[in-house]
Scaffold this active site. Structure first.
Site: not given
Length: 358
Positions: A131, A168, A170, A257
């Site tokens: 990120h 991931d 995200h 995740d």
């Protein structure tokens, strides 16, 4: 024999939100759980799997992706615990040194593979990175780990084509920001539908900008997507694009995740799902895997699955009953997935199609 090198930043525990007086799911216990599980499993034998030490990275390494102003911001925040460089990002007095050591482990993992000392490598590091963009960060990340490795391999080691694959939950928005206009780097991110999950970026329509249109691929996985959907996306789009791009090395942003026990997302990958994706990648390309997210109790289990898949050895038994898992999810999941897959194929057709002839 397939050799897999492992690195980890031994000072990672000095980056801890509790030092600032509050808890965070991204904390030192994540790596402690992984290393404890690997030690108890007896998997690390010194032959197939080996640990390697690494020296810290340099500021110059970071500046291949990030701006000088952003690096100074991180340094400034480490001197004042009341400051945060981004949303859901904490720093401590030692966080910058921890990040340099983590990046050193990542660069070492890349060295092990490019020098052919190991076929694959796994950098078990924190804080995570995907990120973090060139001049900003969010979501527990400080520096873009995969981006810094990719630029190092391009500019120092002379590689010409690198793929970064994100699994991931995200979206890999920082990586996208770093490489949206760089046709040397193919970015493929499969992540939970961004209408329902942070960072609310990384939509199917986002495919990069000239001169790299089509080189950033975002697949929005509907909530409750699991092994079948990930397998279909990989087989029908990801692998075909990778075949045509023909990367010299794949960097895997491996978040845990997307796992069915993850409290911060709504996806249903299991042990078998992770194993199949990584096994297929490692069967065709040299892979450097980087630990990203994942905030549940099975991180050690999944880390062992990653290592087994990279080495091509038999996986551990998956305890999840796939029939029960599929029966318990919402009926619209597959329909939404098929619509997204079709839309993405149409979007990418001018750059990587026709799909039946790749």
């Amino acid at each position: 024999m397939t050799r897999v090198g492992i690195t980890f930043n031994k000072n990672h525990h000095l980056h801890d939100s509790l030092l600032n007086g509050y808890p965070s799911p991204e904390n030192p216990q994540r790596i402690r759980n992984i290393l404890g599980y690997l030690e108890d499993s007896g998997l690390i034998d010194g032959e197939i799997f080996s640990f390697y030490d690494a020296s810290p990275a340099t500021i110059r390494d970071i500046l291949r992706v990030h701006t000088k102003e952003y690096v100074e911001l991180i340094k400034t925040c480490t001197r004042d615990s009341r400051q945060s460089p981004g949303k859901d990002v904490y720093v401590c007095p030692s966080s910058f040194d921890v990040a340099l050591q983590a990046l050193g482990c990542i660069l070492k993992a890349g060295e092990l593979v490019t020098t052919q000392e190991c076929k694959h490598a796994y950098a078990i590091i924190r804080p995570p990175g995907h990120h973090a963009g060139p001049d900003s960060c969010n979501g527990f990340c400080l520096f873009n780990n995969s981006g810094i490795l990719a630029r190092y391999l391009l500019e120092v080691k002379g590689l010409e084509r690198i793929a970064i694959v994100n699994i991931d939950a995200h979206a890999s928005d920082g990586t996208y920001a770093a490489f949206e206009a760089d046709p040397r780097v193919l970015c493929i991110s499969m992540h939970q539908d961004q209408k329902s999950l942070y960072p609310f970026k990384g939509f199917i329509k986002d495919i990069g900008v000239r001169p790299a249109l089509g080189y950033c691929i975002n697949m929005e996985m509907p909530t409750e997507s699991g092994n079948p959907e990930y397998s279909l996306f990989y087989d029908e789009i990801a692998e075909k694009v990778l075949d045509k791009f023909n990367p010299q090395l794949v960097i895997l942003e491996c978040g845990f995740d997307a796992y069915h026990k993850e409290p911060l997302a709504q996806l249903n990958l299991t042990v078998d799902g992770y194993y199949r994706l990584i096994f297929k990648l490692a069967s065709k390309w040299n892979v450097v895997t980087l630990l990203e997210g994942g905030y549940h109790d099975d991180l050690g289990l999944l880390a062992s699955v990653v290592l087994r898949a990279l080495a091509g050895i038999e996986n551990i038994r998956d305890e999840v009953d796939q029939i029960d898992l599929l029966a318990s999810r919402h009926a619209k999941t597959r329909k939404e997935f098929n619509n997204n897959l079709s839309l993405l194929k149409t979007r990418l057709e001018p750059y990587w199609g026709p799909w039946g002839h790749i």
